[in-house]
Enzyme design. Structure first.
Site, short mmCIF file in Angstrom:
data_model
loop_
_atom_site.label_atom_id
_atom_site.label_comp_id
_atom_site.label_asym_id
_atom_site.label_seq_id
_atom_site.Cartn_x
_atom_site.Cartn_y
_atom_site.Cartn_z
N GLU A 90 1.95 3.80 2.70
CA GLU A 90 2.18 2.90 4.22
C GLU A 90 3.62 2.67 4.45
O GLU A 90 4.46 2.05 3.86
CB GLU A 90 1.74 1.79 4.38
CG GLU A 90 0.04 1.33 4.38
CD GLU A 90 -0.66 0.33 4.55
OE1 GLU A 90 0.09 -0.29 4.55
OE2 GLU A 90 -1.45 0.61 4.44
N HIS A 98 2.62 -3.58 7.03
CA HIS A 98 1.94 -3.34 6.33
C HIS A 98 1.83 -1.72 7.81
O HIS A 98 2.36 -2.21 8.91
CB HIS A 98 0.01 -3.65 6.42
CG HIS A 98 -0.21 -4.40 4.78
ND1 HIS A 98 -0.82 -3.44 4.04
CD2 HIS A 98 0.58 -5.32 4.53
CE1 HIS A 98 -1.08 -4.37 2.75
NE2 HIS A 98 -0.36 -5.76 3.34
N GLU A 112 -0.03 -5.20 10.72
CA GLU A 112 0.61 -4.00 10.73
C GLU A 112 1.12 -3.09 12.10
O GLU A 112 0.58 -3.03 12.85
CB GLU A 112 -1.05 -3.51 11.61
CG GLU A 112 -2.40 -4.81 10.57
CD GLU A 112 -2.48 -3.40 8.57
OE1 GLU A 112 -1.55 -2.29 9.41
OE2 GLU A 112 -2.95 -4.13 8.17
N HIS A 127 0.82 -1.15 -0.10
CA HIS A 127 0.06 0.32 0.08
C HIS A 127 0.65 0.72 -0.46
O HIS A 127 1.37 1.31 0.79
CB HIS A 127 -0.59 0.22 1.55
CG HIS A 127 -2.17 -1.12 1.00
ND1 HIS A 127 -2.62 -2.28 2.28
CD2 HIS A 127 -2.67 -1.47 0.17
CE1 HIS A 127 -3.51 -2.44 1.83
NE2 HIS A 127 -3.61 -2.13 0.51
#
Ligand code: 0X9
Ligand code: ZN
Length: 425
Positions: free
Chosen positions: A169, A295, A365, A166
């Site tokens: 990110e 991420h 994450e 992404h």
């Protein structure tokens, strides 16, 4: 009297013109609006309803944070769960090309390329640099392969790390780069553990899976809050969500068929050069047994399944995933959970890696835990100050995945023998 009347009339006329101009401007700009939304959601089921409309970026027990355009805002408003929202265009942006000065420690594509090249050039016996293929806009997608005695790399158990699926990110791209630098520096310093790993493992690092998106996010003087890649869609919009474009159970929930959407799944599984590149690379290295896709953000450790609420059919594998996730969480203090406990999403890297190739694949994450609200409140742009501390708390989990790549079942002490052609060192 007549002067006053004329003044009144012209004031009225001016107001009418002003309103007309504003309406025209509003109508013109609606398609480009991007909103930050805070949406009430109390469990994974409500989050999954929301995830069908927008890309959820952060969750708490009571609400989620998401971004979307006018259409998504309207759909969320219809649900009746919208708590607050703001138009990103109204938020303060920095000026200047590239990362803002305060964030200059982050690497843009050219800087990333330079760092990777330097590491490979200065350490030819430890690092090989290659391209796994071109991105949509023609950028090389770099991979570093690390290990002592590179000529026998394929005979060793392998682990792969990725960042930057992404675009916004950026922290997720720093982690793999720093991991590579750390391994080389510690090997040269004679750190026994790292020497052992470099001798006995085949280590693959792809820091920027989506270079076009990453560049686009920082290119015109303001962070664009961009998520997808930069392929042109049939309706003239840009981007497919690369973490919805992998083939395993593609398009079965939590991804969108609308090209405008931030979670657009693409026209077919692996419709994008960026995901094809990963597929080809992983499939060409059959010794890969563990995978970590970085991420941001929310401080979570996620594992399959992500496309459905059910756990893995293979209970032994489920136990391995759970054990590994819990162990890694002891170091980084993130929350370990099945990916669909966050929300259902199909077509992500880890469901594919495990579903197709039985690779023990995790999504991290990274920090922060949540955005403190709006565009400038941390979230994807937490500032350069977080880079080192976030790396420090994630190095042990990363090494753990490397260590157990020889046989992840060792983590639960189940002896099923080596996986495929890999010898137990
Ligand atoms: O939605 C994603 O792709 C990931 N979150 S992010 O904020 N980085 O976009 C999470 C993917 C987790 N996988 C599933 N829930 N299936
Ligand atoms: Zn992401």
């Amino acid at each position: 009297m007549s002067v006053r009347f004329n003044l009144k009339k012209s004031a009225l006329l001016a107001t009418v013109i002003l309103i007309a101009v504003s309406i025209a401007q509003f109508a013109q700009s609606t398609s480009n609006n991007r909103y930050w939304m805070k949406i009430r959601a109390k469990d994974k089921f409500e989050r999954s309803v929301i995830a069908n409309i927008v890309g959820i970026e952060n969750t708490t027990e009571d609400y989620v944070v998401a971004f979307g355009g006018d259409t998504e805002l309207k759909q969320i408003q219809k649900l009746g769960w919208l708590m607050s929202y703001s138009n990103l265009a109204d938020e303060a942006m920095f000026s200047g090309k590239d990362f803002p000065t305060k964030d200059s420690a982050f690497h843009n594509y050219a800087e990333m390329t330079a760092e990777l090249t330097k590491l490979a050039n200065e350490n030819p016996t430890l690092v090989t640099m290659g391209s796994i293929g071109k991105s949509t806009e023609g950028r090389d997608t770099w991979v570093l392969r690390l290990g002592a005695d590179q000529s026998h790399a394929s005979e060793k158990p392998a682990v792969i790390y990725m960042g930057g699926h992404h675009a916004r990110e950026h922290l997720s791209m720093e982690m793999p780069l720093m991991l590579a630098q750390h391994l080389v520096a510690q090997y040269k310093a004679g750190n026994e553990r790292i020497v052992g790993l470099m001798n006995n493992r085949d280590i693959h690092i792809i820091p920027m899976v989506n270079p076009d998106g990453a560049e686009y996010d920082i290119q015109d003087g303001s962070y664009k809050m961009w998520r997808k890649n930069r392929s042109r869609n049939a309706n003239g919009t840009f981007g497919t969500d690369l973490n919805r474009n992998y083939s395993y159970k593609w398009g079965t929930g939590g991804s969108s068929t609308n090209p405008n959407s931030d979670t657009y799944m693409g026209t077919k599984p692996f419709s994008e050069p960026e995901t094809i590149n990963i597929k080809n690379y992983v499939e060409a290295h059959t010794n890969i047994t563990t995978l970590l896709s970085f991420h941001t953000y929310s401080q979570l450790i996620l594992y399959p399944w992500g496309h459905k609420y059910d756990g893995l059919e293979n209970t032994k594998d489920a136990q391995v995933f759970e054990t590994m996730a819990k162990k890694m969480a002891e170091w980084n203090k993130y929350t370990p959970q099945q990916a669909s406990d966050l929300y259902i999403a199909s077509g992500d890297t880890t469901d594919w890696a495990y579903g197709e190739h039985k690779i023990f694949a995790f999504t991290f994450e990274l920090d922060p835990s949540q955005s403190s609200g709006g565009f400038g409140g941390g979230g994807f742009y937490p500032g350069a100050g977080v880079i080192q501390p976030v790396f420090n708390k994630n190095i042990e989990p990363a090494l753990y995945l490397m260590e157990y790549a020889d046989n992840p079942y060792r983590t639960i002490n189940v002896s099923i023998g080596p996986i495929g052609p890999i010898p137990n060192p």
